[in-house]
Structures are given as structure tokens and as C-alpha cells.
Design an enzyme around this catalytic site. Structure first.
Site, PDB file in Angstrom:
ATOM      1  CE  LYS A  23      -8.811 -13.794  -7.459  1.00 29.79           C
ATOM      2  NZ  LYS A  23      -7.484 -14.421  -7.369  1.00 29.79           N
ATOM      3  CG  HIS A 134      -0.206   1.265  -2.521  1.00 26.74           C
ATOM      4  ND1 HIS A 134      -0.409   2.079  -1.427  1.00 26.74           N
ATOM      5  CD2 HIS A 134      -1.284   0.429  -2.569  1.00 26.74           C
ATOM      6  CE1 HIS A 134      -1.545   1.742  -0.833  1.00 26.74           C
ATOM      7  NE2 HIS A 134      -2.102   0.755  -1.504  1.00 26.74           N
ATOM      8  CG  ASP A 169      -7.626   2.043  -2.184  1.00 28.59           C
ATOM      9  OD1 ASP A 169      -7.801   1.481  -3.283  1.00 28.59           O
ATOM     10  OD2 ASP A 169      -7.098   1.475  -1.202  1.00 28.59           O
ATOM     11  CG  HIS A 171      -4.989  -0.289   1.314  1.00 24.81           C
ATOM     12  ND1 HIS A 171      -5.866  -0.927   0.457  1.00 24.81           N
ATOM     13  CD2 HIS A 171      -4.667  -1.183   2.267  1.00 24.81           C
ATOM     14  CE1 HIS A 171      -6.049  -2.186   0.882  1.00 24.81           C
ATOM     15  NE2 HIS A 171      -5.332  -2.360   1.977  1.00 24.81           N
ATOM     16  CG  ASP A 258      -9.469  -1.096  -1.125  1.00 24.14           C
ATOM     17  OD1 ASP A 258      -9.941   0.054  -1.079  1.00 24.14           O
ATOM     18  OD2 ASP A 258      -8.278  -1.331  -1.386  1.00 24.14           O
TER      19      ASP A 258
HETATM   20 ZN    ZN Z   1      -6.545  -0.354  -1.404  1.00 25.41          ZN
END
Ligand code: ZN
Length: 379
Positions: A23, A134, A169, A171, A258
């Protein structure tokens, strides 16, 4: 010490779609909180209005055919089969109206921040919209279309700089790792939830680079549930000695939030306390510092964590009361958020999970110390 906050009031005008977890409004919420704490009018800090990157700048990393496809997608429509090979379409990387404008604005903000640092205008520059780690040369992935980090690092490499990149992060920072996997001019370090449990399924210890780059990609996968203690101890035991030994000219960091306890997309248990410690350790390197945002899908966490990060960059974290400013609270409650205070309560894992997390971590750290430390000269 001079700092710059690079931002655009247009960031929040884009939307990936009503049900998409990323968002852009979280950026405005962060801006509101930073302003609510009076952290945009500091004497040594400047506010910089973000400008879009041009096509040549995006081409520092991305292929021209891919740039053209994203540009075509800007209308919000792209034939399904045309977008498919580039990772575009329903799901993670939707074709939304303004997708090209959004992506070049984010990349432009990161490049402006990089330029300010390269030219010595500021010591630290923060673009909260950046950190889209990414995306690959010709592929959208994980909500990322243009990899602003790889673009900015390519820009800095043109000046012969040695870059250290730290990614916290939840990820794996696969796009950035892939971009610099075979060079020793960029040291990439990613701490993330293990790829056995989470997208993108990579980032294992044994991914350490190739050719001239062997030893210059470092991965610290964390067992699901990892908390402040695990993440901070990994940082102190491995990241700090590696950065000190590598002696980069510029530090680039991706500050995705995150990994937080209440993030809906992953399973780690970071709080503002652990996150603030990480950012404080980054500041202590005392290097020219390009700081970027990243993931973060509980938007109250995003605003609180990046406000703390900006305060730490400006040595003001001690001045911030835990009571959130009234102007922010009214905006936050309108968005359905209920975080009452700036800092999270202290969180501790139960004993069994803590043992498991630390035992798995120990294995990874041992591997890195054995295989990577001798190459970088870390001790
Ligand atoms: Zn992430």
C-alpha cells in the site's frame, strides 16, 4: 553530519489495487509521523522532492525491452501473454494504471539520494519508497518492477566506489544479490526468513557468489519466529565484522519492516527495539549511507519503524516521546490502525522456539565464518 529525506507527495497517489498487500499510502503515513515529530525541519537536514528517473538511468540495470513493456503497462492494460514472460499480470505484480510512473519515481528518488551521497552533499540520504529488491534485469518479482537498489549501485560503481549492501527485509534480497553475484566491488548481505518457508525460496548460506564474486554474497537465513535477540546477534556476530573488514566507500541498506511480529506476510518476530538496534549499528559504521525502505505490510509498523530509523540517522531517537502525535493518530485511526505508542512492547520467544531459532542460526553463522570470513579478511 548532514542528512536528506527524499520524498514525493505523489507516492501515495498510486495503488497496486484494493486487495494488494503493498500500500503506497504507508509512505504518506510515515511522512505524516516524521513530520508530527518535527523531524523534517532539523538544522542539518534537507527535504528533497523526488523526481522521476529517465529511461537511460533505468537502463543502468534493466533491459530496454523490459523497460518498454513496463512503459506500455502504464495505461493499466497489457495483453496477458505479453506480460507473462516479464512477471507481469494478476497476482504479485499487477498491471495497474501508472505502474511505469510509480516505478520511475521510486527509482528516481533512490538515484537522487545516491547522487547526493556520491557528490558529498550529504552523509546520509533516506528514500522510504525505495528498496524494491526482487526485480531482475527483465523480470518483475515480489511487488518490484524496477530494482532501484541495483540501479543506484550501478550508478555508484561508475565512480569506482566499493559498495556494501545490507538487507534486513524478511525476504531474501535475491534481485540485488543476482545483479552483483560475480563481482567483488559489491558485498551483499541479506538477513531473512529461510527460503524453505518463505518467498522467494533462495538465500541459503552456501550462496556466496561466483567467479571474482566468491565470498562477496552473504546470506543469513533465519528459522521462522526469529526475534530481536536472534536478528541482532546475527548482525553483531557476522555483519559488523564483515563490513569493517571490507571497508566500503558507501553503505547501502534496505530497511524492510516485514520481519516484524505483526506483519501479515511472514513469520518473524522483530519489534521496534531490535529494528532500532540494527539501524543504530548501521549508523555506527560512520560511512556515507544510502538508506532505503522495503517491505512492510502492517502499515502502522512501517510508519513507526521508519520514523525511528530517520530519528536514529539524525541522532534524535532519544528525543521522541512514546505518545504518538495527535495529528498522526487521527490519520492512523481513519486507516483502521490502533498502535497506541511509537515503540512496541518487549517481546520474548518461548524457550523451545528460542532454542530452535538460535540453534539453526548458529549453524549458518558457523558456515559464514568458515567459508566467507577468510575471503573478506574478517575475524
Ligand atoms: Zn519483504
Amino acid at each position: 553530519m548532514r542528512t536528506a529525506f527524499v520524498y514525493s507527495h505523489d507516492f501515495a497517489s498510486y495503488s497496486y489495487g484494493p486487495t494488494h498487500p503493498l500500500k503506497p499510502i504507508r509512505l504518506k503515513l510515515t511522512y505524516d509521523l516524521i513530520r508530527g515529530y518535527h523531524l523534517l525541519d532539523l538544522p542539518n537536514s534537507t527535504f528533497v522532492e523526488a523526481k522521476k528517473a529517465d529511461r537511460e538511468e533505468i537502463a543502468l540495470f534493466h533491459s530496454s525491452e523490459y523497460i518498454e513493456v513496463i512503459e506500455e503497462a502504464n495505461s493499466g492494460h497489457l495483453p496477458y501473454l505479453q506480460g507473462l514472460p516479464y512477471g507481469l499480470g494478476p497476482g504479485d505484480n499487477p498491471v495497474f494504471p501508472g505502474v511505469y510512473d510509480w516505478s520511475v519515481l521510486v527509482a528516481g528518488a533512490t538515484l537522487q539520494a545516491a547522487r547526493l551521497i556520491q557528490q558529498g552533499e550529504v552523509d546520509t540520504a533516506f528514500n522510504i519508497s525505495g528498496g524494491l529488491h526482487h526485480a531482475a534485469k527483465s523480470l518483475a518479482s515480489g511487488f518490484c518492477y524496477f530494482n532501484d537498489i541495483a540501479i543506484a549501485i550501478q550508478y555508484l560503481l561508475q565512480y569506482g566506489k566499493r559498495i556494501a549492501y545490507i538487507d534486513v527485509d524478511v525476504h531474501h534480497g535475491d534481485g540485488v544479490q543476482g545483479a552483483f553475484y560475480d563481482t567483488d566491488q559489491v558485498l551483499t548481505i541479506s538477513l531473512h526468513e529461510s527460503g524453505y518457508f518463505l518467498f522467494p525460496g533462495t538465500g541459503f548460506e552456501h550462496e556466496i557468489g561466483q567467479g571474482k564474486g566468491i565470498g562477496y554474497s552473504v546470506n543469513i537465513p533465519l528459522y521462522p519466529g526469529a526475534d530481536d535477540e536472534a536478528v541482532v546477534s546475527a548482525f553483531l556476530e557476522v555483519v559488523v565484522p564483515l563490513i569493517k573488514a571490507y571497508q566500503p566507500d558507501i553503505l547501502v541498506t534496505q530497511l524492510g519492516v516485514d520481519a516484524f511480529r505483526t506483519d501479515p506476510l511472514a513469520h518473524n518476530n522483530l519489534t521496534t527495539h531490535g529494528f532500532s538496534q540494527l539501524v543504530t549499528e548501521m549508523r555506527k559504521f560512520d560511512l556515507p549511507w544510502l538508506a532505503l525502505g522495503g517491505g512492510g505490510y502492517q502499515i502502522g509498523n512501517v510508519a513507526r519503524a521508519w520514523t525511528l530509523a530517520w530519528a536514529i540517522m539524525n541522532h534524535r531517537e532519544g528525543d521522541l516521546p512514546d505518545e504518538l502525535p495527535a495529528t498522526y493518530l487521527s490519520e492512523a485511526s481513519r486507516l483502521g490502525l490502533s498502535d497506541p505508542r511509537l515503540r512496541d512492547p518487549v517481546f520474548r520467544l518461548d524457550a523451545d522456539l528460542r532454542d530452535r531459532v538460535l540453534k539453526e542460526l548458529e549453524k549458518s553463522l558457523r558456515y559464514i565464518k568458515r567459508e566467507v570470513f577468510p575471503i573478506i579478511g574478517a575475524r
